[in-house]
Design a protein around this motif. Structure first.
Motif, PDB file in Angstrom:
ATOM      1  N   GLY A  85      11.330   0.170  20.793  1.00 51.35           N
ATOM      2  CA  GLY A  85      10.549  -1.139  20.052  1.00 51.35           C
ATOM      3  C   GLY A  85      10.280  -2.180  21.211  1.00 51.35           C
ATOM      4  O   GLY A  85       9.174  -2.440  21.325  1.00 51.35           O
ATOM      5  N   GLN A 142       4.817  -4.559  13.799  1.00 46.30           N
ATOM      6  CA  GLN A 142       6.173  -4.260  14.343  1.00 46.30           C
ATOM      7  C   GLN A 142       7.429  -4.158  13.552  1.00 46.30           C
ATOM      8  O   GLN A 142       8.056  -3.197  13.399  1.00 46.30           O
ATOM      9  CB  GLN A 142       5.941  -4.059  15.836  1.00 46.30           C
ATOM     10  CG  GLN A 142       4.902  -3.258  16.225  1.00 46.30           C
ATOM     11  CD  GLN A 142       4.802  -3.658  17.931  1.00 46.30           C
ATOM     12  OE1 GLN A 142       5.639  -4.011  18.478  1.00 46.30           O
ATOM     13  NE2 GLN A 142       3.867  -2.985  18.564  1.00 46.30           N
ATOM     14  N   TYR A 153      10.027  -2.091  11.806  1.00 46.41           N
ATOM     15  CA  TYR A 153      11.398  -2.000  12.161  1.00 46.41           C
ATOM     16  C   TYR A 153      12.265  -2.227  10.815  1.00 46.41           C
ATOM     17  O   TYR A 153      13.517  -1.599  10.720  1.00 46.41           O
ATOM     18  CB  TYR A 153      11.744  -2.834  13.498  1.00 46.41           C
ATOM     19  CG  TYR A 153      13.121  -3.017  13.630  1.00 46.41           C
ATOM     20  CD1 TYR A 153      13.653  -2.096  14.795  1.00 46.41           C
ATOM     21  CD2 TYR A 153      13.798  -4.156  13.551  1.00 46.41           C
ATOM     22  CE1 TYR A 153      15.012  -2.419  14.950  1.00 46.41           C
ATOM     23  CE2 TYR A 153      15.148  -4.321  13.666  1.00 46.41           C
ATOM     24  CZ  TYR A 153      15.780  -3.593  14.583  1.00 46.41           C
ATOM     25  OH  TYR A 153      17.014  -3.653  15.038  1.00 46.41           O
TER      26      TYR A 153
END
Length: 246
Positions: free
Chosen positions: A191, A208, A212
């Protein structure tokens, strides 16, 4: 050597802390990783807006909060009025005089994603040693592997990323005995690379971090399966005992 000019108002750092504040499972995971090394009177270095501070306070720890930035200290005092907050600079030229009341005062100190922001990281660790009582411990978490350095690191004013030997060497050269060391958060690596290298983002996108965060239970299992041999961060614990201070 990178040369960053200190910014009293750190907009990119603020944005990152704000995004991470919503990552409840990730914050709980980080708290679980370090709380076992924190006992007695605790000092948090670089409390920011209190993402991890809140976990320690809820768990009943005797904790003092600190940050180098006045605006963060103001936020901390407003959020946690019953807790002491200190504006502290670990590389202050008159450290022993400025923070005389804090020397040999704490049983535990932790600094999460702080030391990489400090150009003279050795001086910062040396001053942590002064703040601890004998028998006390310092817990340091920093970003791992210089190869992963990207735009997000630069925008956050990270001077460097570390590996275990670098971080442990920093502790040893400043009279600590390394009691524990391992990597943390392997699945954060793809990531970080995707967001900071391929997308060239300035900060971590909220969406994002949200994805996660939902996958943290799986990522914890991955770390265990890999025996913490690689990760986006490295955690080391140094102990201050009389044999290391002679």
């Amino acid at each position: 050597m990178r040369d960053f000019k200190f910014r009293e108002i750190d907009s990119d750092g603020w944005d990152t802390l704000d995004v991470i504040s919503e990552a409840y499972q990730f914050n709980e995971w980080m708290f679980d990783e370090i709380k076992k090394f924190c006992t007695g009177k605790v000092l948090e270095i670089g409390s920011g807006i209190g993402n991890i501070s809140a976990k320690f306070i809820a768990a009943g720890y005797d904790i003092t909060l600190s940050d180098i930035r006045e605006n963060y200290c103001t936020i901390l005092r407003e959020k946690f009025p019953a807790r002491p907050v200190v504006q502290m600079d670990l590389t202050h030229p008159g450290f022993d005089v400025e923070y005389a009341g804090h020397l040999s005062c704490y049983d535990s100190i932790f600094a999460l994603n702080v030391v990489e922001h400090i150009q003279d990281d050795s001086l910062a660790i040396a001053n942590c040693f002064k703040l601890l009582k004998y028998g006390g411990s310092v817990v340091i978490l920093v970003p791992a592997f210089q190869e992963l350095y990207n735009r997000i690191d630069a925008e956050l004013e990270h001077y460097r990323r570390y590996n275990r030997s670098m971080l442990n060497g920093l502790l040893v050269q400043n009279n600590f005995r390394v009691a524990h060391s391992r990597y943390f958060n392997f699945m954060g690596i793809p990531g970080w690379y995707f967001s900071g290298k391929l997308q060239n983002n300035r900060t971590i996108p909220r969406w994002q971090m949200g994805i996660y965060n939902k996958l943290v239970p799986l990522f914890k299992i991955v770390d265990k399966c890999l025996f913490h041999t690689v990760g986006l961060s490295v955690i080391s614990v140094g102990e201050k005992d009389r044999s290391t201070s002679l």
